[in-house]
Design an enzyme around this catalytic site. Structure first.
Site, PDB file in Angstrom:
ATOM      1  N   GLY A  95     -68.201  94.098  -1.603  1.00  0.00           N
ATOM      2  CA  GLY A  95     -68.408  92.998  -0.919  1.00  0.00           C
ATOM      3  C   GLY A  95     -70.582  92.760  -1.895  1.00  0.00           C
ATOM      4  N   LYS A  96     -70.716  93.134  -0.474  1.00  0.00           N
ATOM      5  CA  LYS A  96     -72.601  92.647  -0.538  1.00  0.00           C
ATOM      6  C   LYS A  96     -73.172  93.646  -1.038  1.00  0.00           C
ATOM      7  CE  LYS A  96     -73.212  88.768   2.777  1.00  0.00           C
ATOM      8  NZ  LYS A  96     -74.015  88.319   3.844  1.00  0.00           N
ATOM      9  N   TYR A  97     -72.325  94.747  -1.263  1.00  0.00           N
ATOM     10  CA  TYR A  97     -72.902  96.191  -2.196  1.00  0.00           C
ATOM     11  C   TYR A  97     -73.062  96.784  -3.209  1.00  0.00           C
ATOM     12  CZ  TYR A  97     -73.030  98.804   2.768  1.00  0.00           C
ATOM     13  OH  TYR A  97     -74.284  99.176   3.960  1.00  0.00           O
ATOM     14  N   ASP A 184     -75.917 102.279  -1.948  1.00  0.00           N
ATOM     15  CA  ASP A 184     -77.253 102.197  -1.905  1.00  0.00           C
ATOM     16  C   ASP A 184     -78.599 102.849  -1.405  1.00  0.00           C
ATOM     17  OD1 ASP A 184     -75.821 103.031  -0.054  1.00  0.00           O
ATOM     18  OD2 ASP A 184     -76.550 101.997   1.683  1.00  0.00           O
ATOM     19  N   GLY A 206     -81.851 113.580   8.086  1.00  0.00           N
ATOM     20  CA  GLY A 206     -81.889 113.126   9.715  1.00  0.00           C
ATOM     21  C   GLY A 206     -81.531 114.220  10.652  1.00  0.00           C
ATOM     22  N   TYR A 207     -81.209 115.314  10.213  1.00  0.00           N
ATOM     23  CA  TYR A 207     -80.755 116.591  10.693  1.00  0.00           C
ATOM     24  C   TYR A 207     -80.957 117.701  10.506  1.00  0.00           C
ATOM     25  CZ  TYR A 207     -78.049 112.944  13.277  1.00  0.00           C
ATOM     26  OH  TYR A 207     -77.592 111.349  13.883  1.00  0.00           O
ATOM     27  N   GLU A 274     -67.344 110.720   7.011  1.00  0.00           N
ATOM     28  CA  GLU A 274     -68.145 112.192   7.160  1.00  0.00           C
ATOM     29  C   GLU A 274     -67.897 112.853   7.720  1.00  0.00           C
ATOM     30  OE1 GLU A 274     -73.031 111.348   6.449  1.00  0.00           O
ATOM     31  OE2 GLU A 274     -72.848 111.671   8.497  1.00  0.00           O
TER      32      GLU A 274
END
Length: 325
Positions: A95-97, A184, A206-207, A274
């Site tokens: 798609g847009k990726y 991305d 983030g972790y 994930e």
């Protein structure tokens, strides 16, 4: 009598263990005096003599955690470049990726596995939109057409099966290592052979300083990705998985089977593949763990722990690029 036999065996084990340990230490001292190799290797590769402080450089199961100043690029290249290895690198651009491919590939050609044989495999529904990027020596690119989906969750969920089949049908006898990376993202710094290992995971940015019970594991026992509170080591990002082809195949096949069971039971793990990957790594420990240098986020400020950002997810409008909210 049995007690005496057991005591005798224990005594012999202790004696032979001491002899072996003494011999091993003597060899290390000898090798160290001869070339300094052992000292440099321990210092630079594992950071346990005078390397990084303030961050974890070795996991509880003694796998290295790779940070800046914990490895010697010259030493590692001297080992791996003599092996003439090939590294498959897969990305999904649906798609847009597809718009992220150009920056991904151009930045990879500046920073990623320089001096090694690299073969990119691009999964996309728009082969005609794959950009023409000048590749370096011993670098190649193959486009693989696959259908897209109306749900980004389905695209995410399908990656494990696509990787499993690619390895079985093409890669098992063609390459030595494989990395699957999110498209991305961009490379901003050196990413080399220090990342190679049997099975490699990356700590989610983030972790990496969060308590285990705050990790966003799948907490529902109904899911095959379930991890109960109190369990867990790190929270690994699904944007990076790598290692020997046979070990990555084992990981993605296991995750795919778990995903199939969940689908049959009408359950979707909190963070799709994930979540299943984190479950896999809980019971099949990675042999090398990459620090968040190898998976940062452009939207996050650089912290004192992060001396260099090597690979980072770009800022984007998810609602605009994803096929569904």
């Amino acid at each position: 009598m049995r007690l005496l036999q057991n005591s005798y065996l224990a005594f012999l084990t202790l004696v032979f263990g001491c002899v072996y340990l003494g011999y091993t230490l003597a060899w290390f001292r000898y090798a160290g005096r001869r070339s300094g190799f052992i000292h440099r290797f321990l210092k630079k590769q594992f950071g346990i003599l005078n390397g990084r402080t303030g961050v974890v450089t070795v996991t509880p199961w003694l796998a290295p955690v790779v940070w800046e100043d914990t490895f010697d690029t010259t030493l590692i290249d001297a080992i791996y470049k003599t092996q003439n290895i090939t590294i498959a690198t897969t990305v999904f651009a649906l798609g847009k990726y597809v718009r992220f491919l150009k920056d991904f590939l151009e930045s990879a050609e500046k920073h990623y596995m320089q001096g090694y044989h690299v073969h990119y495999y691009i999964f996309t529904d728009q082969p005609e939109a794959v950009p023409m990027v000048t590749l370096g020596a011993n670098r190649s690119l193959t486009t693989l057409k696959i259908p897209s989906s109306n749900r980004w969750q389905d695209i995410s969920l399908g990656r494990m099966e696509k990787l499993e089949k690619l390895i079985e049908n093409r890669l098992a006898n063609e390459v030595d290592y494989i990395f699957s990376l999110d498209v991305d993202s961009k490379f901003y710094g050196h990413w080399g052979a220090e990342t190679l290992g049997d099975i490699v995971a990356v700590i989610h940015p983030g972790y990496y300083s969060t308590a285990c019970d705050e990790f966003p594991y799948e907490r529902r026992p109904e899911s095959q990705a379930y991890i109960p509170y109190g369990d867990g080591d790190y929270y690994y990002g699904g944007a990076v998985i790598g290692g020997l082809v046979k070990e990555v195949h084992k990981a993605v096949k296991t995750c795919r089977k778990q995903l199939d069971v969940d689908k049959a039971n009408s359950i979707e793990a909190a963070w799709q593949e994930e979540s299943h990957l984190n479950r896999y790594f809980l019971y099949n420990k990675p042999t090398k763990v990459l620090s968040p240098e190898y998976l940062w986020q452009d939207s996050k400020s650089q912290t004192d722990d992060i001396k260099i950002i090597r690979f980072s997810q770009v800022i984007k409008n998810n609602e605009e690029v994803r096929p569904n909210p």
